[in-house]
Design an enzyme around this catalytic site. Structure first.
Site, PDB file in Angstrom:
ATOM      1  N   ASP A   1       2.691  -7.372   7.487  1.00 16.49           N
ATOM      2  CA  ASP A   1       2.269  -6.310   6.838  1.00 16.49           C
ATOM      3  C   ASP A   1       3.522  -6.699   5.761  1.00 16.49           C
ATOM      4  O   ASP A   1       4.942  -7.594   6.049  1.00 16.49           O
ATOM      5  CB  ASP A   1       2.673  -5.121   7.641  1.00 16.49           C
ATOM      6  CG  ASP A   1       2.489  -3.873   6.884  1.00 16.49           C
ATOM      7  OD1 ASP A   1       2.030  -3.332   6.402  1.00 16.49           O
ATOM      8  OD2 ASP A   1       3.495  -3.493   5.884  1.00 16.49           O
ATOM      9  N   LEU A   2       3.053  -6.579   5.037  1.00 22.07           N
ATOM     10  CA  LEU A   2       4.226  -7.152   3.426  1.00 22.07           C
ATOM     11  C   LEU A   2       5.270  -5.712   3.503  1.00 22.07           C
ATOM     12  O   LEU A   2       4.479  -4.170   3.155  1.00 22.07           O
ATOM     13  CB  LEU A   2       3.034  -6.495   2.315  1.00 22.07           C
ATOM     14  CG  LEU A   2       2.707  -8.136   1.670  1.00 22.07           C
ATOM     15  CD1 LEU A   2       1.514  -7.925   0.692  1.00 22.07           C
ATOM     16  CD2 LEU A   2       3.189  -9.520   2.000  1.00 22.07           C
TER      17      LEU A   2
ATOM     18  N   ASP B   1      -1.196  -3.722   2.152  1.00 18.56           N
ATOM     19  CA  ASP B   1      -0.974  -5.026   2.626  1.00 18.56           C
ATOM     20  C   ASP B   1      -1.640  -5.933   3.531  1.00 18.56           C
ATOM     21  O   ASP B   1      -0.056  -6.029   4.154  1.00 18.56           O
ATOM     22  CB  ASP B   1       0.368  -4.470   1.832  1.00 18.56           C
ATOM     23  CG  ASP B   1       0.743  -3.391   2.606  1.00 18.56           C
ATOM     24  OD1 ASP B   1       0.474  -2.682   3.312  1.00 18.56           O
ATOM     25  OD2 ASP B   1       1.976  -2.949   2.289  1.00 18.56           O
TER      26      ASP B   1
END
Ligand code: C2E
Ligand code: MG
Ligand code: MG
Length: 665
Positions: free
Chosen positions: A269-270, A316
């Protein structure tokens, strides 16, 4: 008939007697049919010829009655064997066509030879022997028509070559019986040729329709392959998508289980992507995602002893399926390589954005009973990374398993709870740093579970959010808080915490407004606290909710400020009243100059934006002392009072001489 008519007729005639190679499918089908039928044809010819030869062996010269038919029989036996062998191996279209052409010629030559032979023998026989020759010719022709049915040219040629000379011969040489036989034979052969033509046309059409069907099937297959490819690809990044991820994860799990080898699933996950998207717009966000996808992809290509594939799961979030030699430390290395790729800034809408990524891994056979549960474990590990080890890799462990087990107990108990009676609130005063007076209370939820005992909101609120119970929980708490706040002096405000779901769900805020209206409390006394995480979940919806609450007259605070990612962007874009500086900055305020600087800059920021600053978590006199000169407006913390039940508030207010605050401003 004029010139062109004659030409067309001759053309048709030529087509009738030649083998066409226009359709490779037809040629192959004819060849395959011949492989089955030609041995039968040569069997009929051989047996019939031998039988006639036997009849005439004592009547005609030996060369005619024995040697010549023997030679022809040898040719037939040779061809018989050749066709049997030919049926066993597939041949190319060209070779099949060549064999058909040879058959066409050979059939004509053989029929001409047999006809001449029969006609020559005829003169040596008495009536029964001549009858045998006629029977032989008729039988041979009918047999040939049947066996050569799939090659129209050969069937017609053979029929004409045999029948025409015979009819002519019998009509000229024979008596009335022979003539009758000749006419009979002629008519039967015409009927047979008509059947043959119909059959041949049907056969050709069948092959053509089969070819069309195959072409359609190929086309449909190609189309469905393309659809499959598109359906499994993420349109933005070109990575395989979520659907493909679960498909591959299932396959990898099954393979790992079958050969007892380890496999792992990862979720990336960004960190800090949503603010980039909110600030620079979706186009810039998309570019960042594409770049992140490329960086992840190149990181896994260099991943040494393991084979890892990157997928885009949505938003994301990216997925990983990892196979290969997953010895200890390998996943951590892979994680480091992947998190390392986000160290360089990302180009976003003309500016550069600094981001990080957190990763959760789950390894089989240590965790997970199937691909789906392995994914859930990886997701939990990611959740853990995001909460406690942002920007790092977390491998799902036995401790996580125990936590999940605990949470599922909490979940079950919460679902069975009587929220109206089991939920309650405690209140923590908020102090004006300049006057030292209590200006309001923050309501903090508590759950007294008959099974688990008293639960802190940090435990059960996330569970309520996950299970969709949060709406009911918030409404029950708000009604209770407003009921209790009504008994307070008018000047005191009520601060109430909202979760992401409350402000992001479509009708969540509408129901809250209805509760406020029904309470009879002046909305200006109510302050709703929202966190940055809640804003990040769906900024636009959250903003609309904030605007609606403000329109009602309520105040809105940004809670736990400084712990999230894009605090400044929110301050700038939301109609806020207060900012609550997170207690992590206060913890070492008296000993760490950096913390002091941060708090000072945050209070200055509030001053610049015309916002009220609230310093959370003031526990000691030293911290309060360190706050002096920092221009904070309000404070909260154990130093002033711990959260208390509603019943204690009148007592607290009565004894509210707070000398400690005197030097705090
Ligand atoms: P918060 O809104 O930041 O609330 C402050 C938390 O810090 C409270 O924890 C409070 O008891 C604690 N606290 C206050 N002063 C001090 C101090 O001097 N030192 C320390 N160490 N802690 C202090 P609590 O009650 O456990 O609440 C935790 C979080 O749960 C809250 O953080 C809030 O985000 C959430 N929460 C509480 N009640 C509700 C609620 O009704 N609804 C929702 N959605 N969330 C709630
Ligand atoms: Mg709060
Ligand atoms: Mg807070």
């Amino acid at each position: 008939m004029d010139g062109t008519g004659l030409k067309a007729f001759l053309n048709r005639l030529r087509r009738l007697f030649t083998v066409s190679g226009d359709s490779p499918e037809l040629v192959q089908a004819q060849f395959r049919a011949f492989c089955k039928q030609m041995p039968t044809l040569y069997f009929i010819l051989t047996v019939s010829t031998l039988s006639v030869s036997y009849t005439f062996s004592s009547r005609a010269p030996l060369w005619l009655s024995v040697y010549l038919p023997m030679a022809m029989c040898l040719v037939c036996v040779g061809r018989f064997l050749w066709w049997i062998r030919a049926g066993k191996t597939p041949v190319s279209d060209d070779v099949a066509l060549l064999h058909l052409k040879h058959t066409n010629v050979l059939a004509s030559l053989l029929s001409a030879g047999l006809t001449c032979w029969g006609l020559n023998l005829y003169g040596y026989g008495d009536d029964p022997a001549q009858g045998h020759v006629i029977f032989y010719m008729a039988l041979t022709v009918i047999g040939c028509i049947f066996c050569l049915m799939h090659l129209r040219s050969a069937a017609i040629a053979v029929t004409l070559i045999v029948i025409v000379p015979y009819i002519v011969f019998l009509m000229a040489e024979g008596g009335p019986t022979e003539r009758a036989i000749a006419i009979n034979l002629g008519l039967v052969c015409m009927a047979m040729i008509s059947v043959l033509l119909t059959h041949y046309r049907d056969f050709k059409e069948l092959i053509a329709s089969r070819r069309d069907l195959t072409a359609k099937q190929v086309e449909t297959q190609a189309l469905s392959n393309e659809n499959f490819r598109i359906a499994n690809l993420d349109a933005l990044t070109g990575l395989p998508n979520r659907r493909r991820f679960f498909h591959d994860a299932d396959a990898a799990f099954a393979a790992a289980e079958a050969n007892g080898r380890a496999m792992a699933i990862g979720v990336i996950d960004l960190d800090g992507f949503k603010p980039v998207n909110d600030t620079f717009g979706h186009a810039a966000g998309d570019r960042v995602l594409v770049e992140a996808a490329e960086r992840f992809q190149s990181a896994v290509v260099e991943a040494g002893p393991v084979a890892a594939t990157v997928y885009r799961l949505g938003g994301d979030e990216f997925g990983l399926v990892v196979q290969g030699d997953l010895a200890e430390g390998v996943l951590e290395d892979l994680g480091r390589r992947l998190t390392g790729t986000t160290a360089r800034p990302f180009a976003a809408g003309g500016a550069y954005a600094q981001m990080a990524c957190s990763i959760g891994f789950a390894l089989w056979p240590q965790s997970g009973a199937n691909a789906e549960s392995l994914f859930e474990c990886a997701d939990y590990a990611l959740y853990h990374a995001k909460r406690h080890l942002r920007g790092q890799t977390v491998l799902f462990s036995a401790e996580h398993q125990a936590e999940i087990l605990n949470q599922s107990v909490v979940e079950r108990s919460l679902q069975a709870a009587d929220l109206g009676t089991e939920l309650s609130l405690v209140y923590q005063p908020m102090i004006d740093l300049r006057s030292g007076a209590t200006v309001g209370f923050e309501a903090l939820a508590r759950w007294d579970s008959p099974v688990l005992g008293r639960m802190a909101p940090g435990v059960f609120i996330p569970v309520a959010e996950r299970t969709g119970l949060i709406g009911t929980v918030t409404r029950a708490l708000l009604e209770k808080a407003l009921r209790e706040a009504r008994t307070w002096p008018e000047a005191l405000a009520l601060s109430f915490n909202l979760s992401a779901h409350d402000i992001c769900a479509a009708e969540g805020v509408v129901r809250l407004i209805a509760i406020v209206n029904a309470s009879g409390i002046d909305p200006r006394r109510i302050d709703f606290e929202i966190t940055e995480t809640a804003m990040a979940a769906d900024f636009e919806r959250a903003r609309q909710s904030v605007i609606a609450l403000k329109a009602l007259g309520c105040q809105v605070s940004l809670d736990d400020f400084g712990t999230g990612y894009s605090s400044l962007s929110y301050v700038h874009r939301l109609p806020l009243d207060r900012i609550k500086v997170d207690r992590s900055f206060v913890a070492d305020l008296d000993s760490n100059p950096a913390s002091r600087k941060i708090v000072k800059s945050l209070t200055s920021l509030c001053l610049d934006f015309g916002l009220t600053s609230v310093i959370e978590g003031v526990e000691t006199e030293a911290q309060l002392g360190a706050l002096s000169g920092l221009n904070g407006d309000l404070a909260q913390g154990y130093l002033f009072a711990r959260p208390m039940p509603a019943g204690d508030i009148p007592g607290y207010l009565a004894g509210e001489a707070l000398p400690r605050v005197a030097h705090g401003a």
